[in-house]
Design an enzyme around this catalytic site. Sequence first.
Site, PDB file in Angstrom:
ATOM      1  CD  GLU A  80      -7.639   8.643 -39.921  1.00 10.89           C
ATOM      2  OE1 GLU A  80      -6.848   7.965 -39.220  1.00 10.89           O
ATOM      3  OE2 GLU A  80      -7.799   9.853 -39.768  1.00 10.89           O
ATOM      4  CD  GLU A 117      -8.261   9.048 -34.985  1.00 13.91           C
ATOM      5  OE1 GLU A 117      -8.290   7.996 -35.633  1.00 13.91           O
ATOM      6  OE2 GLU A 117      -7.196   9.551 -34.544  1.00 13.91           O
TER       7      GLU A 117
END
Length: 444
Positions: free
Chosen positions: A354, A167
């Site tokens: 995720e 991320e």
Amino acid sequence: MVKRADFEKDFVWGVAASAFQTEGAVEADGKGLSIWDEFSRRKGKIYKGHAADISSDFYNQYTRDIALMKSMHINNFRFSISWSRIFPTGTGEVNAKGVDFYDRVIDLCLEMGINPWVTLYHWDLPLALQQKGGWVNRDIVDYFSDYVAFCINHFGDRVKQWMILNEPMVYTGAGYFLGIHAPGKRGVDNFIPAIHHSALSQSKGIRIAQSLRTGLEVGTTFSCSAIHPHTASQKDLNAAKRVDALVNRLFVEPLNGLGYPMQDLPFLRKIEKYMHPGDEIALHAEPDFIGIQNYTREVVKHSYFTPYINSSLVNAKNRVDEVTEMAWEIYPQAMHEMLHQFSKYKFKKLYVTENGAAFPDIVENGKVHDIKRINYLQSNIAEILKAKKEGVNVEGYFVWSFTDNFEWAEGYRPRFGLVHIDYESQKRIIKASGHWYSNFLADL
């Protein structure tokens, strides 16, 4: 209700975690400090002054946790390597005890029939490198490349799936623009070079890993949220387009050879100051997969008062009746939408690396009831199946997270785990959601 048997047998199912959030042992066996070790000691930065010095103590409890994972029919474990556990100052001399720890984790996973999926950078930059400028300093690309090369050379004989960055939009935005995450820097003059050097590191890391060993799957992961306009007005539509460019497109498009989305985010032209000859080509790589990490959607509206993007979020609490402990809307359709959006880039395959939700755990008579988490997971998996049936090349799903852990600036307040952690005793209790996932995985 969706079942595992609705998917192909080779669809990957797993759980995810990260080094800083679970390991504890912040200075054990020669580990150097990371930016999060330092940041979490600053007054007022973390909820109630929480710190990850022990957390869920994975460094000492890993045999217990991996055995628990095995008992739950989980055979893919995504975790990260702490850069400063391998290189205490980010570069130079290797810490043999740190390497040995990950050797033991990897070997035990394989012994248990669990496939290790390793993330190389999950936000915990060595503090010594931040003292040299961190991601604002272009030298970070070389430091990171050396770290990647070491890990691939040493662990790549056993680890076949690798993720380069976790991320990048979050750690550059929250850490180098808003200052609410480590290293606590603020302003566009920090944010812009951090973006570019992260994007260069991402693509170079992919190429290095692919060149050093054959037979690996090398990718990287992106946070993403479905971005919807508050109204059908042109101003709100334009605001949503800008936020989508920032949140969902900023890092994937240069990797895909499309360059930065400057047309929708004119302030990104500041990045040209940091571009060197050949950077446009260097930003591009061909990963073997992309990991997308989706939890919710955001609704946005035009705002004259928000610099650079002239957009603001409409608080989920003001829009819907129920939100998660992170104050996120429960909107599983976002998963379907983002899978389709990322499939347009034509990467070889997608994984959902995720997905999960934080809800209060109800602990009664040694059991943990979390029906809301079960409903959340079921509805998101159903959206993945829907996208897959529509032709999206999604090949796996990882629940965030295996155990409760340190949730960055939120400390220990939100619990995402399938396994409840009593932080005082380090006792583990499989939650109702963990039992559900275990039964789901056993259903062939």
